[in-house]
Each structure stands twice: as C-alpha cells, then as structure tokens.
Design an enzyme around this catalytic site. Structure first.
Site, PDB file in Angstrom:
ATOM      1  N   LYS A 171      45.353-113.123 -56.492  1.00  0.00           N
ATOM      2  CA  LYS A 171      44.153-112.909 -57.239  1.00  0.00           C
ATOM      3  C   LYS A 171      44.564-113.631 -58.678  1.00  0.00           C
ATOM      4  O   LYS A 171      45.723-113.692 -58.872  1.00  0.00           O
ATOM      5  CB  LYS A 171      44.061-111.498 -57.811  1.00  0.00           C
ATOM      6  CG  LYS A 171      42.785-110.991 -58.169  1.00  0.00           C
ATOM      7  CD  LYS A 171      41.528-110.872 -57.189  1.00  0.00           C
ATOM      8  CE  LYS A 171      40.226-110.603 -57.912  1.00  0.00           C
ATOM      9  NZ  LYS A 171      39.139-110.587 -56.964  1.00  0.00           N
ATOM     10  N   ASP A 202      34.868-114.211 -59.199  1.00  0.00           N
ATOM     11  CA  ASP A 202      34.869-112.840 -59.207  1.00  0.00           C
ATOM     12  C   ASP A 202      34.353-112.517 -60.787  1.00  0.00           C
ATOM     13  O   ASP A 202      33.427-113.337 -61.021  1.00  0.00           O
ATOM     14  CB  ASP A 202      36.461-112.205 -59.133  1.00  0.00           C
ATOM     15  CG  ASP A 202      36.331-110.791 -59.012  1.00  0.00           C
ATOM     16  OD1 ASP A 202      36.108-110.185 -58.375  1.00  0.00           O
ATOM     17  OD2 ASP A 202      37.194-110.092 -60.224  1.00  0.00           O
TER      18      ASP A 202
HETATM   19  P1  NDP Z   1      26.816-108.343 -60.610  1.00  0.00           P
HETATM   20  O1  NDP Z   1      27.189-108.656 -61.766  1.00  0.00           O
HETATM   21  O2  NDP Z   1      25.970-109.325 -59.936  1.00  0.00           O
HETATM   22  O3  NDP Z   1      25.928-106.981 -60.655  1.00  0.00           O
HETATM   23  C1  NDP Z   1      26.577-105.752 -61.016  1.00  0.00           C
HETATM   24  C2  NDP Z   1      25.328-104.736 -61.282  1.00  0.00           C
HETATM   25  O4  NDP Z   1      25.894-103.563 -61.467  1.00  0.00           O
HETATM   26  C3  NDP Z   1      24.309-105.147 -62.225  1.00  0.00           C
HETATM   27  O5  NDP Z   1      23.051-104.760 -61.693  1.00  0.00           O
HETATM   28  C4  NDP Z   1      24.882-104.293 -63.466  1.00  0.00           C
HETATM   29  O6  NDP Z   1      24.012-103.784 -64.370  1.00  0.00           O
HETATM   30  C5  NDP Z   1      25.455-103.110 -62.804  1.00  0.00           C
HETATM   31  N1  NDP Z   1      26.078-102.094 -63.367  1.00  0.00           N
HETATM   32  C6  NDP Z   1      27.322-102.335 -63.992  1.00  0.00           C
HETATM   33  N2  NDP Z   1      27.717-101.137 -64.553  1.00  0.00           N
HETATM   34  C7  NDP Z   1      26.745-100.088 -64.112  1.00  0.00           C
HETATM   35  C8  NDP Z   1      27.141 -99.083 -64.279  1.00  0.00           C
HETATM   36  N3  NDP Z   1      28.090 -98.203 -64.953  1.00  0.00           N
HETATM   37  N4  NDP Z   1      26.043 -98.111 -63.500  1.00  0.00           N
HETATM   38  C9  NDP Z   1      25.100 -98.755 -62.939  1.00  0.00           C
HETATM   39  N5  NDP Z   1      25.071-100.058 -62.816  1.00  0.00           N
HETATM   40  C10 NDP Z   1      26.070-100.519 -63.463  1.00  0.00           C
HETATM   41  O7  NDP Z   1      28.169-108.013 -59.585  1.00  0.00           O
HETATM   42  P2  NDP Z   1      28.121-107.754 -57.940  1.00  0.00           P
HETATM   43  O8  NDP Z   1      26.861-107.469 -57.453  1.00  0.00           O
HETATM   44  O9  NDP Z   1      28.662-109.295 -57.415  1.00  0.00           O
HETATM   45  O10 NDP Z   1      29.148-106.871 -57.696  1.00  0.00           O
HETATM   46  C11 NDP Z   1      29.052-105.493 -57.627  1.00  0.00           C
HETATM   47  C12 NDP Z   1      30.584-104.967 -57.070  1.00  0.00           C
HETATM   48  O11 NDP Z   1      30.553-105.371 -56.172  1.00  0.00           O
HETATM   49  C13 NDP Z   1      31.615-105.171 -58.288  1.00  0.00           C
HETATM   50  O12 NDP Z   1      32.552-104.035 -57.940  1.00  0.00           O
HETATM   51  C14 NDP Z   1      32.305-106.238 -57.632  1.00  0.00           C
HETATM   52  O13 NDP Z   1      33.792-106.374 -57.470  1.00  0.00           O
HETATM   53  C15 NDP Z   1      32.066-105.971 -56.140  1.00  0.00           C
HETATM   54  N6  NDP Z   1      32.252-107.012 -54.994  1.00  0.00           N
HETATM   55  C16 NDP Z   1      31.453-108.274 -55.324  1.00  0.00           C
HETATM   56  C17 NDP Z   1      31.310-109.165 -54.231  1.00  0.00           C
HETATM   57  C18 NDP Z   1      30.334-110.466 -54.200  1.00  0.00           C
HETATM   58  O14 NDP Z   1      30.751-111.065 -53.182  1.00  0.00           O
HETATM   59  N7  NDP Z   1      29.399-110.440 -55.125  1.00  0.00           N
HETATM   60  C19 NDP Z   1      32.321-109.060 -53.168  1.00  0.00           C
HETATM   61  C20 NDP Z   1      33.174-107.855 -53.095  1.00  0.00           C
HETATM   62  C21 NDP Z   1      32.990-106.862 -54.030  1.00  0.00           C
HETATM   63  P3  NDP Z   1      23.843-104.792 -65.975  1.00  0.00           P
HETATM   64  O15 NDP Z   1      22.891-105.996 -65.413  1.00  0.00           O
HETATM   65  O16 NDP Z   1      23.345-103.615 -66.670  1.00  0.00           O
HETATM   66  O17 NDP Z   1      25.210-105.213 -66.233  1.00  0.00           O
END
Ligand code: NDP
Length: 448
Positions: A128, A168
C-alpha cells in the site's frame, strides 16, 4: 506454547515496536486473535516465526515529494510505499492521496491487503502507499506536478514483477494517467502492467469500474444461496452512492432485489418503488451532484438529512458501501430489530467491531470486507494478466472470471471457518483462509 500464548506474545511485541500506530495495532490485533486455532493445529508456524515475520513489512519507503503550486510556491508532501508481503506474488495495493495519510494507516492497509489479495486466489502479495497530499481543490496541473514528483521516486521501487500500485481514495483515472505517463517517460518502457486502474485506451481492463460492486453482490448471492435463499424479492439498503454503491445497486436489482435506499455524506434517499439508477448515475457520475437531487426527478421519493439514519429503514439485506465506521452498534441493533438477514461490507471496515459481534450473536449472516469487496483488486490482477499477454478480454470474460473468484472466496472462507471450529463465522474463515496460503508460501521459501 499454545496458539493463544503465541498470539498474545506477538501482539505485545507489535505494541512495543509500533508505538502510537493505532490503526495498524487495531488491524493486527483483530486478525491475530482470529488465528489462534490455526497455531494450535500448526505448531510448525510458531517454530518458523511466521507471525513475527508477517507483522513486519518487508520494506518501507518514505520519501520527500516537493512540487510547485500554481502560484509558484514550493510545497512539500510526504510519500509512502509499504511493501508488506511478497510470499505469493508481487506486492499489490493502492495509492491513497488524503491529508490523513500517515505511516500507521498505510501499514494497516498494507497488512490487510496481504490477506485480501491471498483470498482472491491470484498470485499477488500485499502492499500500500500514498501521500498526505490533498487533491481536493487542486488544479489538474497541480495534481500532475505532484504525481510526477511522486513517481520520480516511486519508480525506483516498483515494477511488473516487483510491486504494482493501483488507485485508492484520491487516486482515480486522472492520477493513474499522470503517474503512468511519467513512469513511462523516465523508464523509457511501456510496462503497462506496472500500474492498474488505467484508462481503456492504454491497457485498462473492461469490468474494473463495476468489479467491486458486482463482486460484493456475487459474494453475497453465494452466501444467500448457501442458506437456501437469494436476492430475489429482497428489500435492500445500500449506503453511499459512489463507485461501489452504484454497481452493487445495479447487480442486486438485476438479481431481482428491490434497492430502496442510497446515501451520501449529507443524507439518504428512500424510494419504495426501487431506486432508479439512471437518475442516480446522472447526478453522481455525470454532474457530481448531491443525492437529494434525486427528488427533482422522482418526487415520490423521500430525502432524510443525516446519513446514519439509513440503517433505520426496514430491510432484508444491508450493504454498507460508503466509508469506515459508518455502521455502529446502535445501527446494528436497529437493523436486527427490523429483521435484517444479511450485512455484507462493500466499504473497508464500515462496521465497527462491537456491531459485528452483535450481528453475529443475533444470527445475521455477515460478509466481511476483506472477502466481500475483494472484487476490485481481483479485477486489477486480471488487468495485470491482460497486460502481460498483450490482450484485452471482453467485459463478459472478465465478469465471468470475477464471479468465479467471488464464489471461491466465499467457499474457502466458509470451509476454513468449519475446519477451525467456528462454522458460519465468515469473518474468521476469511482471515484464516487468507493467512494459511501466505503462511504456507512463507514456510516453503525459508526464513527470508
Ligand atoms: P466513492 O468516493 O466513489 O464513494 C463514496 C461514497 O460514500 C460517496 O457517495 C460519499 O458521499 C459517501 N460517503 C462518504 N462518507 C459518508 C458517510 N459518512 N455516510 C454516508 N455516505 C458517505 O468511493 P468508492 O465507492 O470507490 O468506495 C467506497 C468504499 O469502498 C471505501 O471504503 C473504499 O475504500 C472501499 N473500496 C472501494 C473499492 C473500489 O474499487 N472502488 C475497492 C475496495 C474497497 P459524498 O459524495 O458526500 O462524499
């Protein structure tokens, strides 16, 4: 020495040696405690010092990242790459750009990545990296200059068969493009497989965008099928509305479920007719707007301020796909009271440890992140394979492989939980299954 004594001894050494690294210590403690029965069954791992070696990264690189902002001022950030474990393949893991990044967070993520990558069944080790640089509010040119400075040091430590970073938090297609462009220039080598998450025009893989969300649903469907049920006609609540949430919503709907809620960091939407994903994609992927704008197109839906309340919605399946720590014990109790059958993690560490315990105690099926969201990194490894072969697979080919990988992760985790005396505990099974493969590879390779 018993398994418990061995684990306690290693945890106390880790505490002494890594003072103040809370995230890393928490991750080590959680994983090691679940491995106790493995050491009772395999004392040879104790003799070979597998754990003592496993908790120490093979290599850690910290470096200065100087760059010039748009006003001509010199800025300095700190760069990290932790090469945690290469027993089963080249180090593999994302780069995170966020002001919170520090040594403890990168080590915790690299440690966890080692097990997740092992679970995929593909030949990838754990690593990482990242920086405390904050891309928010920076111009494209500033991000480019930062990425070029970062790569001017990182390139010395990565390589097709050595270490393959990916994206990430804060590192998407734009950043990967800048990083790869600069790597290629200074190495004079089109080593496409040195980074994953690339654009489709220069070696990226079809299906990577969908992989984590689809993978989560394939994993969860297998868990449901194993318990004589499925997504068909189930009511599903998904938190977040980013990459993972959107594609989990798409696949769950295709499998016959009704997804009734999505959220962002401001609040959640509830649509009893089932979320219209085209509307969400237009808001989130095209306009980068707020989830409450859903009501402009679907006035019959409801918007509730405050994202935590999403778990108050009655549902059969809950998929936390937003962020760490978003599902706490109070939320878990409400979900249980409302009859939830499954909680499966799309985000990394979204469920707090006491909430997990509460869910498991109440007989809720629990899919841990390490296993359930491994689809993203699995697809990254498939991108590496395509780059090595100088081929591009079709979306269908990638998706079929992804599905097979997720089904196998579930089966291996389930079998490990049974073999080590805790049937149904997929969290423990995933830790054990991921660990045993790494331990066996380390045993075979001697003390290195
Ligand atoms: P994005 O940045 O695309 O989306 C994150 C989403 O979560 C946004 O809609 C954001 O809203 C929302 N969010 C953030 N904080 C909160 C909160 N406190 N309550 C509710 N919603 C919230 O990220 P990803 O979808 O790529 O990733 C999401 C999770 O999955 C992370 O933990 C990431 O580490 C994990 N992950 C992702 C992978 C990937 O391939 N993308 C692989 C493995 C794990 P807002 O727009 O308001 O910020």
């Amino acid at each position: 020495m018993s398994g418990r004594e061995y684990v306690n001894k290693v945890i106390s050494e880790v505490e002494k040696r890594n003072l103040g690294e809370k995230e890393f210590l928490d991750a080590v403690t959680e994983v090691l405690n679940s491995l106790v029965p493995v050491f009772d069954k395999h004392p040879e791992y104790i003799k070979e010092g597998i754990l003592e070696r496993l908790v120490e990264p093979e290599r850690q690189i910290f470096f200065r990242v100087p760059w010039i902002d748009d006003k001509g001022n010199v800025q300095v950030n700190r760069g990290f790459r932790v090469q945690f474990n290469s027993a089963i393949g080249p180090y593999k893991g994302g780069l995170r750009l966020h002001p919170s990044v520090n040594q403890s967070i990168i080590k915790f993520l690299g440690f966890e990545q080692t097990f997740k990558n092992s679970l995929t069944g593909l030949p990838i080790g754990g690593g990482k990296g990242g920086s405390d640089f904050d891309p928010k509010g920076k111009s494209d040119r500033e991000v480019m200059r930062f990425c070029q400075s970062f790569m001017s040091e990182l390139y010395k430590h990565i390589g097709l068969d050595t270490d393959v970073p990916a994206g990430d938090i804060g590192v998407g297609a734009r950043e990967i493009g800048y990083l790869y462009g600069y790597y290629k220039k200074i190495k004079n080598a089109n080593d496409q497989g040195v980074l994953t998450g690339k654009g489709l025009t220069y070696g990226g893989s079809l299906g990577r965008t969908e992989a984590t969300g689809y993978g989560l649903v394939y994993f969860t469907e297998e868990m449901l099928n194993d318990n004589n049920t499925s997504f068909e006609d189930k009511k599903v609540v998904i938190s977040g509305s980013g990459n993972v949430a959107i594609y989990a919503c798409k696949k769950a709907t295709e499998l016959g479920a009704k997804v009734v809620a999505l959220s962002d960091s401001n609040g959640y939407i509830y649509d009893e007719n089932g979320i219209n994903l085209d509307v969400v994609k237009e808001i989130k992927e095209v306009r980068r707007g707020r989830i409450k704008e859903y009501l402009d197109k679907v006035p019959t839906a409801k918007y509730v301020e405050g994202c935590r309340k999403i778990w108050e919605i009655k549902c059969d399946i809950a998929l936390p796909c937003a962020t760490q720590g978003e599902l706490d014990i109070e939320s878990a109790k409400i979900l249980i009271k409302n009859g939830v059958k499954v909680v499966s993690e799309g985000a990394n560490m979204p469920t707090t440890l006491d909430a997990i315990e509460e869910l498991q105690k109440s007989g809720v099926m629990f899919g841990p992140a390490k296993a359930a969201n491994a689809g993203g990194v699995a697809c990254s490894a498939l991108e590496m394979s395509q780059n090595s072969m100088r081929l591009s697979w079709t979306f269908e080919e990638v998706d079929e492989k992804l599905k097979e990988i997720m089904v196998n992760i579930y089966k291996n985790s389930k079998n490990a939980a049974e073999e080590y005396g805790n049937p149904g505990n997929i969290l423990m099974g995933a830790n054990i299954s991921g660990f045993v493969k790494v331990a066996e590879a380390m045993m075979a390779q001697g003390i290195v």
